[in-house]
Structure formats: structure tokens, C-alpha cells
Design a protein around this motif. Sequence first.
Motif, PDB file in Angstrom:
ATOM      1  N   ALA A   1       7.636  72.817 100.245  1.00 19.80           N
ATOM      2  CA  ALA A   1       7.822  71.871 101.537  1.00 19.80           C
ATOM      3  C   ALA A   1       9.306  71.298 101.215  1.00 19.80           C
ATOM      4  CB  ALA A   1       6.894  70.637 101.414  1.00 19.80           C
ATOM      5  N   ALA A   2       9.838  71.015 100.218  1.00 16.19           N
ATOM      6  CA  ALA A   2      10.815  70.179  99.840  1.00 16.19           C
ATOM      7  C   ALA A   2      12.019  71.464  99.995  1.00 16.19           C
ATOM      8  CB  ALA A   2      11.154  69.914  98.267  1.00 16.19           C
ATOM      9  N   LEU A   3      11.482  72.615  99.509  1.00 15.33           N
ATOM     10  CA  LEU A   3      12.415  73.671  99.726  1.00 15.33           C
ATOM     11  C   LEU A   3      12.862  73.991 101.269  1.00 15.33           C
ATOM     12  CD1 LEU A   3      12.487  77.185  97.843  1.00 15.33           C
ATOM     13  CD2 LEU A   3      12.591  77.262 100.508  1.00 15.33           C
ATOM     14  N   LYS A   4      11.822  73.910 101.990  1.00 19.23           N
ATOM     15  CA  LYS A   4      11.982  74.301 103.485  1.00 19.23           C
ATOM     16  C   LYS A   4      13.062  73.267 104.320  1.00 19.23           C
ATOM     17  CE  LYS A   4       7.915  76.982 104.178  1.00 19.23           C
ATOM     18  NZ  LYS A   4       6.606  77.321 104.698  1.00 19.23           N
ATOM     19  N   ALA A   5      12.683  71.991 103.460  1.00 17.88           N
ATOM     20  CA  ALA A   5      13.565  70.950 104.090  1.00 17.88           C
ATOM     21  C   ALA A   5      14.902  71.242 103.785  1.00 17.88           C
ATOM     22  CB  ALA A   5      12.890  69.599 103.732  1.00 17.88           C
ATOM     23  N   ASP A   6      15.243  71.489 102.647  1.00 17.82           N
ATOM     24  CA  ASP A   6      16.728  71.657 102.227  1.00 17.82           C
ATOM     25  C   ASP A   6      16.907  72.891 101.101  1.00 17.82           C
ATOM     26  OD1 ASP A   6      19.034  71.046 101.503  1.00 17.82           O
ATOM     27  OD2 ASP A   6      18.830  68.942 100.405  1.00 17.82           O
ATOM     28  N   PRO A   7      16.728  73.893 101.839  1.00 22.94           N
ATOM     29  CA  PRO A   7      16.850  75.489 101.155  1.00 22.94           C
ATOM     30  C   PRO A   7      18.016  75.425 100.250  1.00 22.94           C
ATOM     31  CG  PRO A   7      17.179  75.732 103.637  1.00 22.94           C
ATOM     32  CD  PRO A   7      16.720  74.246 103.332  1.00 22.94           C
ATOM     33  N   GLY A   8      19.058  74.828 100.714  1.00 21.25           N
ATOM     34  CA  GLY A   8      20.540  75.073 100.082  1.00 21.25           C
ATOM     35  C   GLY A   8      20.536  74.368  98.680  1.00 21.25           C
ATOM     36  N   ARG A   9      19.654  73.631  98.295  1.00 21.93           N
ATOM     37  CA  ARG A   9      19.380  72.866  96.875  1.00 21.93           C
ATOM     38  C   ARG A   9      18.535  74.020  96.055  1.00 21.93           C
ATOM     39  NH1 ARG A   9      15.834  68.731  96.862  1.00 21.93           N
ATOM     40  NH2 ARG A   9      16.312  68.344  94.748  1.00 21.93           N
ATOM     41  N   TYR A  10      18.117  74.966  96.374  1.00 21.74           N
ATOM     42  CA  TYR A  10      17.326  75.741  95.397  1.00 21.74           C
ATOM     43  C   TYR A  10      17.867  77.317  95.032  1.00 21.74           C
ATOM     44  CZ  TYR A  10      13.940  72.186  96.228  1.00 21.74           C
ATOM     45  OH  TYR A  10      13.287  71.154  96.264  1.00 21.74           O
ATOM     46  N   THR A  11      17.539  77.595  93.905  1.00 19.39           N
ATOM     47  CA  THR A  11      18.084  78.959  93.477  1.00 19.39           C
ATOM     48  C   THR A  11      16.831  79.775  92.882  1.00 19.39           C
ATOM     49  OG1 THR A  11      20.352  78.200  92.975  1.00 19.39           O
ATOM     50  CG2 THR A  11      19.410  80.139  91.808  1.00 19.39           C
ATOM     51  N   MET A  12      16.653  80.705  93.606  1.00 19.35           N
ATOM     52  CA  MET A  12      15.446  81.664  93.158  1.00 19.35           C
ATOM     53  C   MET A  12      15.740  82.806  92.515  1.00 19.35           C
ATOM     54  SD  MET A  12      13.035  83.812  95.898  1.00 19.35           S
ATOM     55  CE  MET A  12      14.062  85.103  95.924  1.00 19.35           C
ATOM     56  N   LEU A  13      14.809  83.054  91.424  1.00 18.84           N
ATOM     57  CA  LEU A  13      15.156  84.433  90.549  1.00 18.84           C
ATOM     58  C   LEU A  13      13.777  85.074  90.825  1.00 18.84           C
ATOM     59  CD1 LEU A  13      14.766  86.016  87.827  1.00 18.84           C
ATOM     60  CD2 LEU A  13      16.981  86.317  88.856  1.00 18.84           C
TER      61      LEU A  13
ATOM     62  N   VAL B   1      18.017  79.960 100.946  1.00 16.01           N
ATOM     63  CA  VAL B   1      17.898  79.805  99.450  1.00 16.01           C
ATOM     64  C   VAL B   1      18.752  80.834  98.757  1.00 16.01           C
ATOM     65  CG1 VAL B   1      16.355  79.994  97.383  1.00 16.01           C
ATOM     66  CG2 VAL B   1      15.404  78.901  99.671  1.00 16.01           C
ATOM     67  N   ASN B   2      19.490  80.329  97.751  1.00 16.96           N
ATOM     68  CA  ASN B   2      20.297  81.139  96.783  1.00 16.96           C
ATOM     69  C   ASN B   2      19.351  82.148  96.175  1.00 16.96           C
ATOM     70  OD1 ASN B   2      22.193  82.133  95.219  1.00 16.96           O
ATOM     71  ND2 ASN B   2      22.162  80.338  93.908  1.00 16.96           N
ATOM     72  N   THR B   3      19.160  83.325  96.636  1.00 19.27           N
ATOM     73  CA  THR B   3      18.302  84.292  96.024  1.00 19.27           C
ATOM     74  C   THR B   3      19.015  85.414  95.161  1.00 19.27           C
ATOM     75  OG1 THR B   3      18.715  85.420  98.209  1.00 19.27           O
ATOM     76  CG2 THR B   3      16.611  84.307  98.012  1.00 19.27           C
ATOM     77  N   ASN B   4      18.424  85.593  94.241  1.00 16.40           N
ATOM     78  CA  ASN B   4      18.738  86.555  92.981  1.00 16.40           C
ATOM     79  C   ASN B   4      17.796  87.476  92.789  1.00 16.40           C
ATOM     80  OD1 ASN B   4      21.626  84.918  92.376  1.00 16.40           O
ATOM     81  ND2 ASN B   4      19.948  83.564  92.467  1.00 16.40           N
ATOM     82  N   ILE B   5      17.946  88.846  92.735  1.00 12.91           N
ATOM     83  CA  ILE B   5      17.113  89.600  92.262  1.00 12.91           C
ATOM     84  C   ILE B   5      17.526  90.426  91.152  1.00 12.91           C
ATOM     85  CG2 ILE B   5      15.549  91.797  92.855  1.00 12.91           C
ATOM     86  CD1 ILE B   5      15.867  90.865  95.720  1.00 12.91           C
ATOM     87  N   ILE B   6      16.680  90.438  90.061  1.00 11.85           N
ATOM     88  CA  ILE B   6      17.032  91.188  88.699  1.00 11.85           C
ATOM     89  C   ILE B   6      16.203  92.541  88.510  1.00 11.85           C
ATOM     90  CG2 ILE B   6      15.197  89.996  87.403  1.00 11.85           C
ATOM     91  CD1 ILE B   6      17.223  90.217  85.055  1.00 11.85           C
ATOM     92  N   ILE B   7      16.878  93.522  88.379  1.00 15.56           N
ATOM     93  CA  ILE B   7      16.460  94.794  88.153  1.00 15.56           C
ATOM     94  C   ILE B   7      16.229  94.922  86.687  1.00 15.56           C
ATOM     95  CG2 ILE B   7      16.102  97.305  88.533  1.00 15.56           C
ATOM     96  CD1 ILE B   7      17.965  97.094  90.856  1.00 15.56           C
ATOM     97  N   ALA B   8      14.919  94.731  86.148  1.00 16.61           N
ATOM     98  CA  ALA B   8      14.797  94.524  84.850  1.00 16.61           C
ATOM     99  C   ALA B   8      14.732  95.735  83.856  1.00 16.61           C
ATOM    100  CB  ALA B   8      13.517  93.655  84.608  1.00 16.61           C
ATOM    101  N   ASP B   9      15.675  96.537  83.856  1.00 16.30           N
ATOM    102  CA  ASP B   9      15.851  97.806  83.277  1.00 16.30           C
ATOM    103  C   ASP B   9      15.614  97.751  81.780  1.00 16.30           C
ATOM    104  OD1 ASP B   9      18.153  96.702  82.813  1.00 16.30           O
ATOM    105  OD2 ASP B   9      19.697  98.359  83.090  1.00 16.30           O
ATOM    106  N   TYR B  10      15.877  96.734  81.077  1.00 13.37           N
ATOM    107  CA  TYR B  10      15.590  96.528  79.863  1.00 13.37           C
ATOM    108  C   TYR B  10      14.086  96.447  79.395  1.00 13.37           C
ATOM    109  CZ  TYR B  10      20.229  95.942  77.446  1.00 13.37           C
ATOM    110  OH  TYR B  10      21.467  96.485  76.736  1.00 13.37           O
ATOM    111  N   GLN B  11      13.320  95.795  80.337  1.00 14.13           N
ATOM    112  CA  GLN B  11      11.913  95.604  80.151  1.00 14.13           C
ATOM    113  C   GLN B  11      11.100  96.726  80.330  1.00 14.13           C
ATOM    114  OE1 GLN B  11      10.734  92.914  78.986  1.00 14.13           O
ATOM    115  NE2 GLN B  11      12.353  91.546  79.181  1.00 14.13           N
ATOM    116  N   VAL B  12      11.917  97.885  80.853  1.00 14.67           N
ATOM    117  CA  VAL B  12      11.072  99.322  80.861  1.00 14.67           C
ATOM    118  C   VAL B  12      10.713  99.492  79.335  1.00 14.67           C
ATOM    119  CG1 VAL B  12      11.247 101.619  81.161  1.00 14.67           C
ATOM    120  CG2 VAL B  12      12.243  99.962  83.041  1.00 14.67           C
ATOM    121  N   ILE B  13      11.374  99.371  78.393  1.00 17.64           N
ATOM    122  CA  ILE B  13      11.116  99.672  77.068  1.00 17.64           C
ATOM    123  C   ILE B  13      10.208  98.803  76.403  1.00 17.64           C
ATOM    124  CG2 ILE B  13      13.004 101.229  76.857  1.00 17.64           C
ATOM    125  CD1 ILE B  13      14.654  99.118  75.317  1.00 17.64           C
ATOM    126  N   THR B  14       9.705  97.503  76.898  1.00 17.45           N
ATOM    127  CA  THR B  14       8.870  96.842  76.278  1.00 17.45           C
ATOM    128  C   THR B  14       7.570  97.548  76.118  1.00 17.45           C
ATOM    129  OG1 THR B  14       7.971  96.053  78.430  1.00 17.45           O
ATOM    130  CG2 THR B  14       9.337  94.640  77.316  1.00 17.45           C
TER     131      THR B  14
END
Length: 363
Positions: free
Chosen positions: A30-42, A71-84
Motif C-alpha cells: 500500500a505504501a509502495l503504491k502511494a509513493d513508488p519512487g521511494r522503493y527499490t526492488m531487486l 518503482v526503481n526495478t532491478n533484475i539480476i540474472i544469477a549466473d553464478y548461482q547455476v553452479i550451486t
Amino acid sequence: MTDMQHLTAAGNEMSDSFLAAQRQSDKTLAALKADPGRYTMLTGDRPTGRLHLGHYFGTIRERVAMQDLGVNTNIIIADYQVITDRDTTEHIQDNVLNLVLEYLAAGIDPKRTMIFTHSSVPAANQLMLPFLSLVTEAELHRNPTVKSEMEASGHALTGLLLTYPVHQACDILFCKGNVVPVGKDQLPHIEQTRTIARRFNERYAPKHPVFPEPEAILSDASEIPGLDGRKMSKSYGNSIILGATAEQTTKLIKKSPTDSQRRITFDPIARPQVSALLTTAGLTTGRDPKDIAEEIGAGGAGALKAYVTESVNTYLAPYRERRAEFAKDMDVVRDILHDGNARANAIANETLDQVRDAMGMRY
């Protein structure tokens, strides 16, 4: 107290904990929708193969919605995690580039969303060293994802898998992520990240905290069944791949199992395979699966599969058209990834400098 009473008490405690997490998630959203610019998503994916319909309705669509909210959106392609849990990185370049294609086709805008890979951001990975000093071995062993991944892989527990929750904390915190969309099973990861952020701030930066304590936003998407009624998974071969052709999708649905009853009804418990097909049709048409079942009625499995095929292929047609257009120039796709990696490095280097300042390690 009997064993049964202990189990009941533990179950009630877990239920209470989840309800509290759900309330906090609703409040954060609810807070994010009211002020999305305050949030950073990963958020992100491991490049282990192609994305399917379950990924789209479970996470991809939500990422696009967050991006479009501002929202400040970020998407990680977790290539190192393939070798877990895998012994090879064969096909990883192809898988990474295909993930970028999937994101673009789904509506991710690289000008508004940073797309980057684990292995290209050294400063973010360097956070592992101070972060590992903030957790105990017992805490790492208690993480349910570590246990389940180890059991599923059949491999011995590697150091990378054991420290997977800490690596994920690096991913979230290097860009000062303060919201992370997750499913119920990933809540322990977010709690571990919050603990690491809090302990770092308390130990090294009590007056000027370096890291936020991220909040989980629980996905409201129910688990999407595969075409055989089990969980949709690449390993089961029961998933509708987003980038497949209409012909491939038609063939896959045609050979999907049903049961011997002629009349089509929606009953996930008694008729999981038929209900899985109805659920897929419901998602791609926006209709109630029960209404679809009633409409098909005595038409049987053939009519059901024809309806599902038409629904899925119609729904995915615009997506596939966009994907094919982007795939015409893979140099542009590579440029998008290179740009995202450069942006991620700039952020990670700044964060690492702040960490070294806080720890008195700038010489």
C-alpha cells in the motif's frame, strides 16, 4: 506435551508467522503504491533454461507492473548461482541472452529496469566477505531453501549452496533494495537479509546506517500447475515455454494426460490433470476455470485441449511476436545487458566504498 501437541504448536506458530508476514506485505504494498519512487526492488532468475507460463504469471508480470508504477526495478540474472547445484555451465550464454529476450518481450524496459548478471559485478560479490562474518553456521544450515535444494540436487552440500542466502543478501543490498517480491517459501531469505543489514549497521555504522532492511512483498499468484497436474517445471517437461512456437505448444497440449471421465469438471484434488488444463485456460482468458469446465461439459478431453490450445496461443501471440522482433538483432540484446552491467558496477562500487568507509578499510 505429546508429539502431536508439539507438531500442532509448531504449525500454529508457522501460521501466525506467515499471517504477520502477509499483513506486513500488504502494508508495504500500500505504501509502495502511494509513493513508488521511494522503493527499490531487486528480483531475478537463474539462467538454467527457458522461462515458462508459470514464470510469467508467477513473477514476470508483477515485475512489469512494478516498473510501470515507477518503482526503481532491478533484475539480476544469477549466473553464478547455476553452479550451486550443477556441475556445468554449458549453454549458459545462450540461456542468459534468452532471459533478456524474455524480459523485453514481456514488457521490461531496459531504460527503466536495470538488467545485469552476477558474474559481471565484482564489487557486489565482494560484499560476501563482510556479510559472511555477520551470520553463524547454524543460521545457514537452518535455511529451508538450502535444505530443499541440497535434497533435490542429490549433490553434497557445497560452500556456495550453504552460503546462498548470504549471496542473495549481497544481490539485494548492493543496490539498497528495500522491497523484494517473493513466494512464501522465500521468506526466510528476506529475514536473513534483514538480519545481515541490521547487524552490519549496528556493528559498523550505528550513526549513519549503510543498508535498509528490505521488506518482502508476498506474491498473490497461486502455484500454477503443469500440464500433468504437478508443479510446472522445466525438469518435468510439463511446462508451456514462453518462446515456443504455436505449433510446439499445440503438440505439447495435445499429448498432455487427462483421465477416463468424459464430462469435464474442475476438481484439483480428484482430477488434477484436467484441472491443470482448466487452470491454464483460466489464466490466459481471465475466466473462472469452473465456468470453462461447465461450458465444455460433455465435450470431453478433445474439446478441452482444443480450448486450452486456442486460449494459450492467442494469449502468447503478441508476446511471441515481440520476442521474434527483438531476436532479429542480438547485438542490441547484448548491448542492453552490457549497459545494465555497467550501471550495476557503478552502484556496486559506490556501495562497496561506503562499506569500506564504515569498516575503516579505506587506505
